[in-house]
Scaffold this motif. Structure first.
Motif, PDB file in Angstrom:
ATOM      1  N   CYS A 146     -41.995  40.709  -8.979  1.00  0.00           N
ATOM      2  CA  CYS A 146     -42.281  40.760  -7.820  1.00  0.00           C
ATOM      3  C   CYS A 146     -42.527  42.344  -7.276  1.00  0.00           C
ATOM      4  N   GLU A 147     -43.586  42.415  -6.964  1.00  0.00           N
ATOM      5  CA  GLU A 147     -44.018  43.869  -6.417  1.00  0.00           C
ATOM      6  C   GLU A 147     -43.175  44.350  -4.939  1.00  0.00           C
ATOM      7  N   PRO A 148     -43.232  43.464  -4.179  1.00  0.00           N
ATOM      8  CA  PRO A 148     -42.375  43.879  -2.818  1.00  0.00           C
ATOM      9  C   PRO A 148     -41.178  44.445  -2.932  1.00  0.00           C
ATOM     10  N   CYS A 149     -40.327  43.525  -4.009  1.00  0.00           N
ATOM     11  CA  CYS A 149     -38.718  43.872  -4.192  1.00  0.00           C
ATOM     12  C   CYS A 149     -38.652  44.632  -5.409  1.00  0.00           C
ATOM     13  N   SER A 150     -39.629  45.096  -6.187  1.00  0.00           N
ATOM     14  CA  SER A 150     -39.634  45.596  -7.617  1.00  0.00           C
ATOM     15  C   SER A 150     -38.748  44.958  -8.325  1.00  0.00           C
ATOM     16  N   ALA A 154     -34.068  41.047  -4.149  1.00  0.00           N
ATOM     17  CA  ALA A 154     -33.527  41.545  -2.760  1.00  0.00           C
ATOM     18  C   ALA A 154     -34.510  41.903  -1.928  1.00  0.00           C
ATOM     19  N   ALA A 155     -34.504  41.609  -0.646  1.00  0.00           N
ATOM     20  CA  ALA A 155     -35.488  41.991   0.397  1.00  0.00           C
ATOM     21  C   ALA A 155     -35.763  43.367   0.288  1.00  0.00           C
ATOM     22  N   PRO A 156     -36.974  43.904   0.440  1.00  0.00           N
ATOM     23  CA  PRO A 156     -37.073  45.402   0.491  1.00  0.00           C
ATOM     24  C   PRO A 156     -36.136  46.252   1.572  1.00  0.00           C
ATOM     25  N   GLY A 157     -35.631  47.175   1.013  1.00  0.00           N
ATOM     26  CA  GLY A 157     -34.730  48.094   1.993  1.00  0.00           C
ATOM     27  C   GLY A 157     -33.260  47.423   1.713  1.00  0.00           C
ATOM     28  N   SER A 158     -32.890  46.503   0.891  1.00  0.00           N
ATOM     29  CA  SER A 158     -31.816  46.038   0.753  1.00  0.00           C
ATOM     30  C   SER A 158     -31.507  46.023  -0.840  1.00  0.00           C
ATOM     31  N   SER A 159     -30.164  45.716  -1.156  1.00  0.00           N
ATOM     32  CA  SER A 159     -29.950  45.706  -2.594  1.00  0.00           C
ATOM     33  C   SER A 159     -28.795  44.450  -2.849  1.00  0.00           C
ATOM     34  N   PRO A 160     -28.987  44.113  -4.046  1.00  0.00           N
ATOM     35  CA  PRO A 160     -27.764  43.189  -4.492  1.00  0.00           C
ATOM     36  C   PRO A 160     -26.384  43.604  -4.239  1.00  0.00           C
ATOM     37  N   GLU A 204     -38.724  37.450   0.270  1.00  0.00           N
ATOM     38  CA  GLU A 204     -39.207  36.237   0.770  1.00  0.00           C
ATOM     39  C   GLU A 204     -40.433  35.943  -0.175  1.00  0.00           C
ATOM     40  N   ASP A 205     -41.047  36.915  -0.928  1.00  0.00           N
ATOM     41  CA  ASP A 205     -42.039  36.748  -1.929  1.00  0.00           C
ATOM     42  C   ASP A 205     -41.873  35.820  -3.142  1.00  0.00           C
ATOM     43  N   CYS A 206     -40.462  36.431  -3.674  1.00  0.00           N
ATOM     44  CA  CYS A 206     -40.038  35.585  -4.800  1.00  0.00           C
ATOM     45  C   CYS A 206     -38.582  34.852  -4.604  1.00  0.00           C
ATOM     46  N   ARG A 207     -38.214  34.617  -3.141  1.00  0.00           N
ATOM     47  CA  ARG A 207     -37.124  34.003  -2.904  1.00  0.00           C
ATOM     48  C   ARG A 207     -35.803  34.362  -3.903  1.00  0.00           C
ATOM     49  N   GLY A 208     -35.697  35.608  -4.110  1.00  0.00           N
ATOM     50  CA  GLY A 208     -34.482  36.085  -4.823  1.00  0.00           C
ATOM     51  C   GLY A 208     -34.629  35.980  -6.315  1.00  0.00           C
ATOM     52  N   GLY A 209     -35.796  35.580  -6.631  1.00  0.00           N
ATOM     53  CA  GLY A 209     -35.956  35.387  -8.217  1.00  0.00           C
ATOM     54  C   GLY A 209     -36.095  36.643  -8.928  1.00  0.00           C
ATOM     55  N   GLY A 210     -37.036  37.573  -8.211  1.00  0.00           N
ATOM     56  CA  GLY A 210     -37.286  38.760  -8.813  1.00  0.00           C
ATOM     57  C   GLY A 210     -38.891  38.783  -9.552  1.00  0.00           C
ATOM     58  N   SER A 211     -39.151  37.613  -9.869  1.00  0.00           N
ATOM     59  CA  SER A 211     -40.447  37.567 -10.477  1.00  0.00           C
ATOM     60  C   SER A 211     -41.232  36.497  -9.729  1.00  0.00           C
TER      61      SER A 211
END
Length: 376
Positions: A146-150, A154-160, A204-211
């Protein structure tokens, strides 16, 4: 009189010159088989103690040397088996798995990077494309970061966050006491699924899945000489791996269409050449097709139906080679199903002069020998 003690090498089922790795493998197998938590037979506890005893001695260089020289007397300073603590090497069954399988001792076993899944796709080729190679465009879908969260989820600007349940180890350990000592049960942490981290603010894009699943189009180079049912591996073109793991591969299965004139046998091609009776008897010059266009071909007089002629270097290129197979031209004498009155009269006159023929000697044809070779 106390019972006789078994030879320690016999206990583990190994030779006296067994290596340290051989000893470890034998112990691991037997310990799993006879551990009282896994084996309910009446003799399992004593058998397990005996196995541990053998491993404790034979895995220690000094003790093994003493045992080899003096037998049990050299290592039974505590009074033989009665003085042996069956769990002196390991505190419990969970620790056995830690020592032999995790490689991490008593530390946490948080899951590491996981390789992505392999994918499969199909490409359809013409007979000529398979023979001489080509380049095809392929469309398929795969999981990508997922590009927005790399890829973190986690949502951009945050981390697990570190999982509070397992404190980042990825596993839950529960100690239990039994008559045989302490046993440690290890299980994957549920809230973080063994990752050691939880995502409280998912992307929001990957719903936490990372992909995310995306369509992809790539160009696939097909080498010359491939055949139906073979596959091409495209390294790294499969689905993305978890937690920075390597991507999987894409395997492209090749479906080769049959040719209307040629049959492929290994790297050779077979062409059936139809001849009338006069052409076969008298010989003739005509044009035959090849994979690269028509060519002149001479049919010798007296050609029999089934005779084969080999045209060198007109077959399919060999995979990853500059060499090519051959083309086999197989003569097929076609007898007319209907005749004009004139043709019938001429054939009757010819038949009277030919008499009754004898069968030619039977030898294996080139094609039969080739099929035998391909069949092994």
């Amino acid at each position: 009189m106390p019972p006789a003690q078994r030879d320690l090498y016999e206990v583990l089922g190994i030779a006296r010159n067994a290596s340290a790795d051989d000893i470890k493998r034998a112990y691991r197998k037997l310990a799993m088989e006879y551990h009282p938590d896994r084996n309910s037979s009446a003799d399992a506890p004593e058998r397990f103690k005996e196995i541990n005893r053998a491993y404790e001695v034979l895995s220690d260089t000094d003790k093994r040397s003493a045992y080899d020289r003096f037998g049990h007397a050299g290592v039974d300073g505590a009074g033989g088996p009665a003085g042996f603590d069956g769990f002196s090497t390991f505190d419990g069954f969970g620790d056995i798995f830690d020592a032999f399988f995790s490689g991490a001792g008593r530390g946490g076993r948080r899951r590491g990077p996981a390789r992505g899944a392999d994918l499969r796709a199909r490409i359809r080729l013409t007979f000529e494309e398979a023979a001489f190679g080509t380049e095809k465009e392929l469309e398929y879908t795969r999981l990508e970061h997922c590009e927005p969260c790399s890829g973190s989820g986690a949502a951009p600007g945050s981390s697990p966050d570190v999982c509070r349940k397992c404190n980042g180890s990825g596993e839950i350990r529960r100690a239990q006491q039994s008559v045989f000592g302490q046993f440690v049960n290890v299980s994957t942490c549920g809230p973080c699924r063994g990752d050691g981290r939880v995502i409280t603010n998912p992307c929001e894009d990957c719903r936490g899945g990372g992909s995310v699943r995306r369509a992809r189009e790539i160009s696939v180079k097909i080498p010359a000489g491939v055949d139906d049912g073979q596959q091409v591996r495209l390294t790294g073109e499969g689905e993305v791996g978890d937690r920075g793991g390597q991507p999987g591969n894409l395997y492209v299965l090749l479906d080769v269409e049959p040719h209307e004139l040629f049959e492929r046998i290994d790297n050779h091609i077979l062409y059936d050449l139809p001849l009338n009776m006069a052409q076969a008897a008298l010989g003739t010059s005509l044009t035959v097709p090849t994979l690269e266009g028509d060519m002149d071909f001479d049919v010798p007089p007296g050609t029999q139906s089934g005779d084969e002629f080999v045209v060198r270097g007109q077959g399919v290129p060999r995979l990853n080679s500059n060499r090519r197979g051959d083309m086999i031209v197989r003569a097929t004498v076609v007898v007319p199903e209907s005749l004009t009155e004139e043709q019938q009269a001429l054939l009757e006159q010819l038949a009277d002069t030919l008499g009754t023929p004898s069968l030619p000697s039977r030898h294996k044809s080139f094609l039969e020998r080739l099929r035998d070779a391909v069949a092994g």
